[in-house]
Structure formats: structure tokens, C-alpha cells
Design a protein around this motif. Sequence first.
Motif, mmCIF file in Angstrom:
data_model
loop_
_atom_site.group_PDB
_atom_site.id
_atom_site.type_symbol
_atom_site.label_atom_id
_atom_site.label_comp_id
_atom_site.label_asym_id
_atom_site.label_seq_id
_atom_site.Cartn_x
_atom_site.Cartn_y
_atom_site.Cartn_z
ATOM 1 N N UNK A 84 -8.496 -7.091 19.665
ATOM 2 C CA UNK A 84 -9.346 -7.149 18.476
ATOM 3 C C UNK A 84 -9.400 -5.746 17.898
ATOM 4 N N UNK A 85 -8.954 -5.633 16.665
ATOM 5 C CA UNK A 85 -8.918 -4.345 15.978
ATOM 6 C C UNK A 85 -10.227 -4.124 15.230
ATOM 7 N N UNK A 86 -10.636 -2.875 15.162
ATOM 8 C CA UNK A 86 -11.872 -2.544 14.447
ATOM 9 C C UNK A 86 -11.746 -2.903 12.972
ATOM 10 N N UNK A 87 -10.574 -2.667 12.423
ATOM 11 C CA UNK A 87 -10.349 -2.973 11.011
ATOM 12 C C UNK A 87 -8.925 -3.472 10.833
ATOM 13 N N UNK A 88 -8.775 -4.406 9.940
ATOM 14 C CA UNK A 88 -7.457 -4.907 9.582
ATOM 15 C C UNK A 88 -7.522 -5.291 8.111
ATOM 16 N N UNK A 89 -6.614 -4.773 7.343
ATOM 17 C CA UNK A 89 -6.664 -4.959 5.895
ATOM 18 C C UNK A 89 -5.479 -5.794 5.432
ATOM 19 N N UNK A 90 -5.772 -6.719 4.540
ATOM 20 C CA UNK A 90 -4.723 -7.559 3.979
ATOM 21 C C UNK A 90 -4.520 -7.185 2.511
ATOM 22 N N UNK A 91 -3.282 -7.258 2.095
ATOM 23 C CA UNK A 91 -2.955 -7.076 0.688
ATOM 24 C C UNK A 91 -2.402 -8.398 0.180
ATOM 25 N N UNK A 92 -2.835 -8.798 -0.985
ATOM 26 C CA UNK A 92 -2.368 -10.059 -1.553
ATOM 27 C C UNK A 92 -1.012 -9.840 -2.215
ATOM 28 N N UNK A 93 -0.068 -10.699 -1.862
ATOM 29 C CA UNK A 93 1.268 -10.674 -2.455
ATOM 30 C C UNK A 93 1.185 -11.395 -3.803
ATOM 31 N N UNK A 94 1.068 -10.622 -4.876
ATOM 32 C CA UNK A 94 0.895 -11.188 -6.217
ATOM 33 C C UNK A 94 2.242 -11.306 -6.919
ATOM 34 N N UNK A 95 2.468 -12.463 -7.534
ATOM 35 C CA UNK A 95 3.702 -12.698 -8.289
ATOM 36 C C UNK A 95 3.350 -13.304 -9.647
ATOM 37 N N UNK A 138 -1.981 -7.316 13.301
ATOM 38 C CA UNK A 138 -3.173 -7.919 12.704
ATOM 39 C C UNK A 138 -3.218 -7.570 11.220
ATOM 40 N N UNK A 139 -3.771 -8.426 10.398
ATOM 41 C CA UNK A 139 -4.291 -9.752 10.705
ATOM 42 C C UNK A 139 -3.159 -10.773 10.796
ATOM 43 N N UNK A 140 -3.394 -11.841 11.532
ATOM 44 C CA UNK A 140 -2.382 -12.887 11.690
ATOM 45 C C UNK A 140 -2.472 -13.843 10.503
ATOM 46 N N UNK A 141 -2.222 -13.290 9.334
ATOM 47 C CA UNK A 141 -2.284 -14.083 8.107
ATOM 48 C C UNK A 141 -1.608 -13.334 6.971
ATOM 49 N N UNK A 142 -1.301 -14.106 5.928
ATOM 50 C CA UNK A 142 -0.797 -13.565 4.665
ATOM 51 C C UNK A 142 -1.451 -14.352 3.542
ATOM 52 N N UNK A 143 -1.622 -13.700 2.406
ATOM 53 C CA UNK A 143 -2.106 -14.389 1.217
ATOM 54 C C UNK A 143 -1.148 -14.068 0.082
ATOM 55 N N UNK A 144 -0.654 -15.112 -0.553
ATOM 56 C CA UNK A 144 0.208 -14.954 -1.727
ATOM 57 C C UNK A 144 -0.495 -15.607 -2.910
ATOM 58 N N UNK A 145 -0.343 -14.992 -4.062
ATOM 59 C CA UNK A 145 -0.972 -15.509 -5.272
ATOM 60 C C UNK A 145 0.054 -15.487 -6.394
ATOM 61 N N UNK A 146 0.341 -16.667 -6.924
ATOM 62 C CA UNK A 146 1.297 -16.791 -8.005
ATOM 63 C C UNK A 146 0.545 -17.108 -9.294
ATOM 64 N N UNK A 147 0.742 -16.288 -10.308
ATOM 65 C CA UNK A 147 0.125 -16.574 -11.601
ATOM 66 C C UNK A 147 1.080 -17.464 -12.384
#
Length: 162
Positions: free
Chosen positions: A78-89, A120-129
Amino acid sequence: MITEKIMSISPLTPMQQAFLFHKLAGGVDEGFLQVQYVIKGELNLPLLTDSWNRVIDKHDALRISIHYKDIQKPVQVIHEQSIIEIDFRNWRNFSEEEQRSRLEFHITSDKKKGLDFSKAPLMRVALMQLSEEKYHLIWSCHHISLDAWSAGIILNEVFQLY
């Protein structure tokens, strides 16, 4: 994605061990989840990204990484902090048919890519406009860190903060 200090290290739960076993066995990773939403209206990408990161900060399970190579028993960190960036297209200039084709390709290739359990994090977020006020969000995550019930709660928290 940035990961900093470690909060704790512990053995995997029996359920996590089962998901890891199936992932390592090859074939289709049944634990991989893709949650999709169509968002209509004006969207503030920095605010949405901040909302995701605030929810990640709140839940230890969203800041884990899994380690199994060169050790006797797999562990979760467990990490103290984990930052995700959204993959925007930005796909606004493509026809609806081209958008559907690209979306299908993205979903398939994202699933094939899977997740690197050691990061970490064990996730991804993608956002398509897709148009001025229409977006397609894809949240890729894994059952090793949360179940489907929890995924709904997480999404609710993200959009409440947004």
C-alpha cells in the motif's frame, strides 16, 4: 503515474492469490474490468482528474501494487500516494463510424494490455471527447484490488467530488 512512500506490506488475501494465479496462468484475465460511461455536458478535465486522485487518496485498496517476482510469497504494497493521469483523446473531428471503430479498438487493445501489477494504482482512466459536450469514459481496473460492488461506490464518489 507517480508512486511515493510505502505505508504497509502484507500477504495477499486468498481471493487476491486466486486472481494473481489466473492472471499468471495466461489466457484471458477474468479479473480485468472495464467500466464505461457516456458523459454529456461540459467537462472540466483537471477537476475530473483531481476527483479521481482524491478518491484514490481516500482508499488504501486503490493505492496497492502486487509483487510476486523473486520472493517466496506474493505481497501487496500500500503506497502512501498514487496519482493517476487521465488519457484524454479528442475525437471530435472523426465521424461517428470512425469514433465507434476507434473506441472498439481502444477497448480491445486496453484489455489485451492488461495492468502491470507492480505499479500502483492498478487502474487506468481514458476519456474520449466525441463532440463538444459528449465524452466516453473507460475505467480499467482489476478485481485484485476491488470488486464490482466497490467499483460502483468508487465511481459514485468520483462523480460526487466532481
